[in-house]
Design an enzyme around this catalytic site. Structure first.
Site, PDB file in Angstrom:
ATOM      1  N   ASP A   1      -8.534  -1.753  -5.892  1.00 14.52           N
ATOM      2  CA  ASP A   1      -7.102  -1.590  -5.612  1.00 14.52           C
ATOM      3  C   ASP A   1      -6.862  -1.636  -4.100  1.00 14.52           C
ATOM      4  O   ASP A   1      -5.992  -0.943  -3.568  1.00 14.52           O
ATOM      5  CB  ASP A   1      -6.576  -0.281  -6.198  1.00 14.52           C
ATOM      6  CG  ASP A   1      -5.053  -0.289  -6.389  1.00 14.52           C
ATOM      7  OD1 ASP A   1      -4.462  -1.378  -6.384  1.00 14.52           O
ATOM      8  OD2 ASP A   1      -4.469   0.804  -6.532  1.00 14.52           O
TER       9      ASP A   1
ATOM     10  N   HIS B   1      -6.112   1.492 -13.625  1.00 12.98           N
ATOM     11  CA  HIS B   1      -6.537   2.681 -12.847  1.00 12.98           C
ATOM     12  C   HIS B   1      -6.217   3.983 -13.584  1.00 12.98           C
ATOM     13  O   HIS B   1      -5.324   4.736 -13.241  1.00 12.98           O
ATOM     14  CB  HIS B   1      -5.996   2.681 -11.421  1.00 12.98           C
ATOM     15  CG  HIS B   1      -4.553   2.367 -11.220  1.00 12.98           C
ATOM     16  ND1 HIS B   1      -3.530   3.015 -11.876  1.00 12.98           N
ATOM     17  CD2 HIS B   1      -3.954   1.491 -10.379  1.00 12.98           C
ATOM     18  CE1 HIS B   1      -2.378   2.547 -11.470  1.00 12.98           C
ATOM     19  NE2 HIS B   1      -2.609   1.606 -10.564  1.00 12.98           N
TER      20      HIS B   1
ATOM     21  N   GLY C   1      -3.069   2.676  -1.783  1.00  8.48           N
ATOM     22  CA  GLY C   1      -4.200   1.927  -2.314  1.00  8.48           C
ATOM     23  C   GLY C   1      -5.453   2.392  -1.628  1.00  8.48           C
ATOM     24  O   GLY C   1      -5.473   3.437  -0.968  1.00  8.48           O
TER      25      GLY C   1
ATOM     26  N   HIS D   1      -9.015   8.479  -5.155  1.00  9.61           N
ATOM     27  CA  HIS D   1      -8.126   8.403  -6.316  1.00  9.61           C
ATOM     28  C   HIS D   1      -8.625   9.229  -7.491  1.00  9.61           C
ATOM     29  O   HIS D   1      -7.826   9.662  -8.335  1.00  9.61           O
ATOM     30  CB  HIS D   1      -7.958   6.944  -6.747  1.00  9.61           C
ATOM     31  CG  HIS D   1      -7.071   6.144  -5.853  1.00  9.61           C
ATOM     32  ND1 HIS D   1      -7.486   5.669  -4.641  1.00  9.61           N
ATOM     33  CD2 HIS D   1      -5.778   5.744  -5.992  1.00  9.61           C
ATOM     34  CE1 HIS D   1      -6.488   5.003  -4.063  1.00  9.61           C
ATOM     35  NE2 HIS D   1      -5.447   5.042  -4.872  1.00  9.61           N
TER      36      HIS D   1
ATOM     37  N   LEU E   1      -0.415   7.968  -2.220  1.00  8.24           N
ATOM     38  CA  LEU E   1      -1.469   6.973  -2.044  1.00  8.24           C
ATOM     39  C   LEU E   1      -0.911   5.577  -2.293  1.00  8.24           C
ATOM     40  O   LEU E   1      -0.233   5.335  -3.292  1.00  8.24           O
ATOM     41  CB  LEU E   1      -2.628   7.246  -3.010  1.00  8.24           C
ATOM     42  CG  LEU E   1      -3.488   8.485  -2.725  1.00  8.24           C
ATOM     43  CD1 LEU E   1      -4.451   8.723  -3.879  1.00  8.24           C
ATOM     44  CD2 LEU E   1      -4.248   8.331  -1.426  1.00  8.24           C
TER      45      LEU E   1
END
Length: 398
Positions: A284, A227, A323, A262, A321
């Site tokens: 994720d 990520h 996920g 994200h 965060l």
């Protein structure tokens, strides 16, 4: 009763392009794509399906999924319950076009890894996505880039071994990828041991490493980044960090969470355009994916309450965060919208690129001799049907 299939009037996603295909054959007995099928008399013995110019793509592959539909993969009661939960997840995922998934285990205690990993050896499920093994995201991560991981459980490679953390060969055999921070003392030795000794892919992530340290990790055997932009130093014009490796001569594969939370849409587009052949889409996703918004309890990874609002999940009372709750088909559609790429190019990031990076020879591409795991899509990228091993396992309401 198996059916030999002759699929007509379709377009297939292949290497980032849409190709017109008059006929596509599926052997109902083996569940494989074939050039042609005949019976003992040498005549065609097929059931014909006319797709009316709809699109066929390889079934999607989930490289990083922590859970969904109420199941978090670190929750272990007993083998029977855990196995039933895996099968339930596999049947949920085909509704999103997924044909295979790697269970992600985040940073947890060694005894949790050792209990769960033997349950994650690759297997197929009737009417569900195949389990392809485990992705261990930790515990060799940098506490300064912990994200939602428990920093107290993170380890340094020079002070721990693969066996101490993950267990014996029976446990380690289930691991197909490990995410680690390459700046940690002893990481080069662990990368070499994982890749050369166990044929495990190594991904760089949850890291404060600079560009040169990342480059050294690639030379030691790492092949991807986890990520990108999340839980790593930001891209800076004089200090590109790990993210800068996307355009290096040794460019690794790199995964992106295309949920609009994200990553900003412009950042996602920039990363994809840097190297479409190495770009990988991941969700994720966590256990709240597929569930209603609200407050949910923690688990072995998150010892705090979790709040779900749409596709976003945070530790209650913070903006950290945990996920995503996006599905892989949604991420594909987002990439096409935000980067301007074609649907076939976006599909490649959830199929062929992953298969190539993970060394999968049986799936991820529509070609003779591969598993007939495929999805039927409309032009907007919505999943209309999912087929596993030449068998229809999901059909949307149209």
């Amino acid at each position: 009763m198996y059916r030999n299939l002759l699929i007509k009037n379709t377009r297939i996603c292949c290497n980032g392009s849409l190709i017109d295909k008059d006929e596509l054959c599926v052997n109902g007995l083996t569940g494989l794509f074939e050039n042609s099928l005949t019976n003992s008399s040498g005549e065609m013995d097929l059931e014909t399906i006319d797709l009316e110019n709809r699109i066929i793509a390889p079934a999607f592959i989930e490289l990083q999924i922590n859970g969904c539909f109420g199941v978090h993969f670190t929750n272990f009661e007993d083998e029977g319950t855990y196995g039933a939960n895996l099968e339930m997840v596999s049947r949920y995922l085909v509704q999103k076009g997924v044909g295979g998934f790697y269970v992600t285990l985040p940073t947890v205690k060694a005894d949790v890894f050792k209990k769960i990993l033997p349950q994650l050896k690759p297997r197929e499920y009737d009417d569900g996505a195949g389990l392809l093994g485990a992705h261990c995201e930790g515990p060799w991560l940098n506490p300064s880039k912990k994200g939602a991981h428990d920093a107290s459980l993170m380890q340094t490679p020079c002070r721990t071994s693969i066996e101490q953390l993950y267990g014996d060969n029976d446990s380690v055999s289930a691991i197909k990828m490990v995410t680690l921070a390459p700046e940690l003392d002893g990481s080069t030795t662990v990368i070499e041991e994982l890749t050369k000794g166990h044929n495990i892919r190594v991904s760089l992530g949850h890291s404060a490493a600079n560009f040169d340290t990342g480059l050294a990790a690639l030379k030691a055997g790492a092949t991807t980044m986890t990520h990108v932009f999340n839980a790593m130093n930001p891209l800076h014009h004089r200090s590109p960090g790990l993210a800068g490796l996307m355009v290096s001569e040794e460019s690794p594969y790199f995964s992106l969470i295309a949920d609009g939370i994200h990553l900003h849409a412009a950042t996602l587009a920039m990363a994809f355009r840097a190297n479409p052949q190495k770009c990988i889409l991941i969700t994720d996703s966590v256990e709240m994916a597929g569930l209603a918004d609200g407050l949910y309890p923690g688990h072995a990874q998150i010892p705090h309450q979790q709040r779900k609002q749409g596709n976003q999940v945070t530790i209650e009372g913070t903006d950290t965060l945990i996920g995503s709750c996006s599905s892989l088909d949604e991420c594909i559609r987002n990439l096409t919208q935000w980067s301007g790429c074609s649907l076939a190019q976006a599909v490649q990031c959830a199929t062929e690129n992953i298969a190539r990076m993970m060394g999968l020879k049986d799936r991820g591409v529509i070609e003779m001799g591969r598993r007939a795991d495929f999805v039927v899509l409309d032009d907007a990228g919505r999943v209309l049907e999912t087929w596993i091993g030449g068998k229809a396992v999901y059909q949307s309401e149209r």
